[in-house]
Write an enzyme that holds these catalytic residues in place. Structure first.
Site, short mmCIF file in Angstrom:
data_model
loop_
_atom_site.label_atom_id
_atom_site.label_comp_id
_atom_site.label_asym_id
_atom_site.label_seq_id
_atom_site.Cartn_x
_atom_site.Cartn_y
_atom_site.Cartn_z
CE LYS A 203 -3.46 -6.96 -6.51
NZ LYS A 203 -2.32 -7.71 -6.00
NE ARG A 237 -0.02 -1.17 -3.33
CZ ARG A 237 -0.88 -1.08 -4.35
NH1 ARG A 237 -1.81 -2.03 -4.52
NH2 ARG A 237 -0.82 -0.06 -5.20
#
Length: 265
Positions: A203, A237
């Protein structure tokens, strides 16, 4: 949860669009690396992404679902569109991962009558604009309250708690500080003990901390994954399944447990 991107513009550079063979090969690599389940997404939700049509999603998604029938692990589909949810469930998906938390009209009804698992995620705004000026008075309290409200809505629709997972939505309408506050307080976000899913892999928050582009964020992603599990996350995830499992195995060994599944599933 091993990521399989079927998008044209994935932020991490691994979007496979309509290349079914490449997507199936990537899914198999994730399974071979030790993924307990797969997450297939056919619409980009990166900051600034334009929405895709349901037809585009289904064109990318359904051939891969068909090819993965009998692959041996459950398959999650990352979508907020009711028509895509219904089609995915008909074609073998076991879980719906909804960045809108079943707020799209018809989404709750699309899943309520099935037995699929459902991940309810928090997002402030929409992918196209969510990172322009995210603002909260108390990000932890607001995300927690939102997730509780969505759990209650799911219960009222007849969805049992054993089908639900919660996702605070790292990077979805949050600044770096918001994301760090949520990670620190992750254990506070579970509603009535429901499992929390954490999606931190590659991210932009990790790029902001390290200064590295998405393809060079493996170490940061692993560190974030271990911190998330330490704070109560039950599903991770991730793009890099094997490396994350290895890191968790070491973490678990220090806690006197060698059974990876207790922390990763």
């Amino acid at each position: 949860m091993g990521i399989v991107n079927l998008t044209t513009d994935s932020f991490s550079g691994d979007g496979l669009a309509s290349d079914t063979a490449a997507a199936v090969a990537q899914a198999q690599r994730q399974i071979d690396a030790g993924a307990d389940l797969l997450d297939l997404g056919a619409e980009s939700s990166r900051p600034g992404a334009l929405p895709a049509t349901a037809e585009d999603e289904l064109h990318r998604l359904l051939p891969v679902l068909a090819a993965l029938a009998g692959c041996g692990v459950p398959i999650s589909v990352d979508t907020y569109k009711p028509e895509v949810m219904r089609a995915a469930l008909r074609h073998g998906a076991s879980m719906i991962n909804d960045i809108h938390g079943l707020r799209t009209p018809g989404a709750m009804e699309a899943v309520a009558g099935s037995d699929c698992a459902i991940c309810l995620m928090h997002m402030q705004g929409q992918p196209l604009t969510m990172q322009q000026q995210p603002s909260y008075r108390d990000v932890v309290a607001e995300v927690r309250d939102f997730l509780r409200q969505r759990v209650q809505a799911a219960r009222e629709a007849g969805i049992s708690d054993d089908r639900l997972l919660l996702d605070p939505g790292f990077g979805f309408g949050k600044t770096l500080q918001h994301n760090l506050d949520l990670l620190r307080a992750l254990e506070q976000l579970a509603s009535d003990g429901l499992p929390v899913l954490a999606g931190l892999s590659r991210k932009s928050m990790l790029g902001a901390i390290t200064g590295r582009p998405p393809g060079e964020r493996l170490a940061a992603s692993i560190a974030a994954a271990v911190l998330a599990v330490e704070r109560g996350a039950r599903v991770l995830r991730v793009h890099d399944v094997a490396e994350t499992r290895d890191a968790l195995a070491v973490w678990q060994a220090t806690r006197g447990s060698h059974a990876l599944g207790s922390a990763a599933a």
